[in-house]
Design a protein around this motif. Structure first.
Motif, PDB file in Angstrom:
ATOM      1  N   TYR A 196      -2.960 -18.374  54.610  1.00 38.04           N
ATOM      2  CA  TYR A 196      -2.175 -18.094  53.416  1.00 38.04           C
ATOM      3  C   TYR A 196      -2.662 -18.967  52.256  1.00 38.04           C
ATOM      4  O   TYR A 196      -2.914 -18.476  51.147  1.00 38.04           O
ATOM      5  N   LYS A 197      -2.855 -20.249  52.501  1.00 43.51           N
ATOM      6  CA  LYS A 197      -3.348 -21.140  51.444  1.00 43.51           C
ATOM      7  C   LYS A 197      -4.817 -20.868  51.116  1.00 43.51           C
ATOM      8  O   LYS A 197      -5.268 -21.139  50.003  1.00 43.51           O
TER       9      LYS A 197
ATOM     10  N   ILE B  59     -11.272 -12.792  52.822  1.00 45.30           N
ATOM     11  CA  ILE B  59      -9.996 -12.288  52.309  1.00 45.30           C
ATOM     12  C   ILE B  59      -9.828 -10.829  52.699  1.00 45.30           C
ATOM     13  O   ILE B  59      -8.741 -10.385  53.113  1.00 45.30           O
ATOM     14  N   TRP B  60     -10.893 -10.061  52.576  1.00 46.52           N
ATOM     15  CA  TRP B  60     -10.877  -8.638  52.932  1.00 46.52           C
ATOM     16  C   TRP B  60     -10.527  -8.452  54.413  1.00 46.52           C
ATOM     17  O   TRP B  60      -9.794  -7.518  54.768  1.00 46.52           O
ATOM     18  N   ASP B  61     -11.043  -9.333  55.259  1.00 49.06           N
ATOM     19  CA  ASP B  61     -10.796  -9.210  56.696  1.00 49.06           C
ATOM     20  C   ASP B  61      -9.373  -9.588  57.084  1.00 49.06           C
ATOM     21  O   ASP B  61      -8.943  -9.311  58.206  1.00 49.06           O
ATOM     22  N   HIS B  62      -8.650 -10.263  56.191  1.00 46.61           N
ATOM     23  CA  HIS B  62      -7.261 -10.643  56.458  1.00 46.61           C
ATOM     24  C   HIS B  62      -6.397 -10.047  55.347  1.00 46.61           C
ATOM     25  O   HIS B  62      -6.003 -10.722  54.399  1.00 46.61           O
TER      26      HIS B  62
ATOM     27  N   PRO C 128      -3.258  -9.765  48.638  1.00 48.96           N
ATOM     28  CA  PRO C 128      -2.493  -9.722  47.375  1.00 48.96           C
ATOM     29  C   PRO C 128      -2.342 -11.091  46.714  1.00 48.96           C
ATOM     30  O   PRO C 128      -2.336 -11.186  45.476  1.00 48.96           O
ATOM     31  N   HIS C 129      -2.243 -12.143  47.515  1.00 50.12           N
ATOM     32  CA  HIS C 129      -2.094 -13.487  46.950  1.00 50.12           C
ATOM     33  C   HIS C 129      -3.391 -13.917  46.249  1.00 50.12           C
ATOM     34  O   HIS C 129      -3.354 -14.574  45.206  1.00 50.12           O
TER      35      HIS C 129
END
Length: 268
Positions: free
Chosen positions: A118-119, A193-196, A201-202
């Motif tokens: 998340y961070k 980021i794409w893989d998660h 959105p963050h």
């Protein structure tokens, strides 16, 4: 005061890049929760999170500046072209119900203060932003140093720059463009980021807040303007060189004609 230190996010532009395989090996000997992807290595230690990006930025959550600088020093051996003149940015952060960045309070509101991925979504955008700030500073410096060129051209119609100086400056511009458009890759969603998709959105929220896309476009526009100027100078030098060659040929022909005539006169 301690609470303020614990709730601070620090971002640094420290080098042109990091060799992440070596960084991972180094950290894995000391930290348990170390993870590596193609363009980032990160780990969590209690309430502290550290993200090291391949493009030469490091983001810290929950560390003070002394801890952060000490860590950066420890991985300097794995950095390409490290610098001591860091670009630095900082935010305070706190836990809330929705992930947002408060520009007025310079504060990041987190929905989750314990999840490393998340961070990561926010850290990636923050790392790209501080790296862009470094490029923006370099561009301003380049423009300031080259401001005399158009003024000189306007007054005299020529420049004092030599061909090898122009070639070096064009090479520097190419490297800077490559770093901005290939290494940072701001115009596309990063692979990790794409893989998660749950954190994507963050990342986009932070990227929009930090105005990453328009800043890249502005940098490219500035670099292109400088490149156009250098190309004009290069064309001018090429024309000057061609004119010189033409005059050399004319002189050689003239000398040859004079010698031919002198030879005929001597025979007579």
């Amino acid at each position: 005061m301690q609470k303020e230190i614990d709730m601070k996010c620090l971002t640094y532009s420290t080098a042109s890049g990091y060799r992440l395989a070596s960084v991972y090996t180094f950290l894995h000997k000391k930290e348990k929760n170390v993870q590596r992807f193609s363009d980032v290595v990160f780990y969590q230690s209690d309430t502290q999170f550290v993200y090291i990006f391949a493009f030469g930025a490091v983001v810290f959550w929950g560390q003070d500046s002394n801890q952060s600088l000490s860590f950066i020093k420890s991985i300097e051996q794995f950095a390409d072209e490290p610098t001591t003149q860091f670009e630095i940015d900082e935010f305070f952060y706190e836990v809330g119900t929705k992930t947002v960045i408060d520009e007025i309070g310079n504060t990041i509101i987190l929905e989750n203060d314990t999840d490393a991925f998340y961070k990561l979504s926010l850290s990636y955008a923050l790392g790209q932003s501080i790296k862009l700030a470094s490029h923006e500073k370099d561009l301003k410096s380049t423009i300031d140093k080259m401001a005399f060129i158009p003024r000189t051209l306007a007054k005299t119609g020529k420049t004092s720059l030599k061909r090898n100086e122009i070639a070096k400056k064009m090479g520097e511009l190419y490297l800077q463009k490559s770093s901005i458009n290939s290494n940072l890759n701001v115009m596309h969603t990063p692979r990790v980021i794409w893989d998660h998709s749950e954190i994507e959105p963050h990342y986009h929220m932070a990227a929009d807040f930090l105005d990453l896309h328009s800043r890249v476009e502005s940098l490219n526009m500035g670099l292109t303007m400088i490149q156009d100027l250098l190309e004009i100078l290069e064309d001018q030098l090429n024309h000057k060189h061609s004119s010189m060659l033409e005059w050399i040929i004319i002189v050689l022909i003239f000398v040859e004609v004079v010698l031919f005539i002198a030879k005929d006169l001597l025979k007579a």
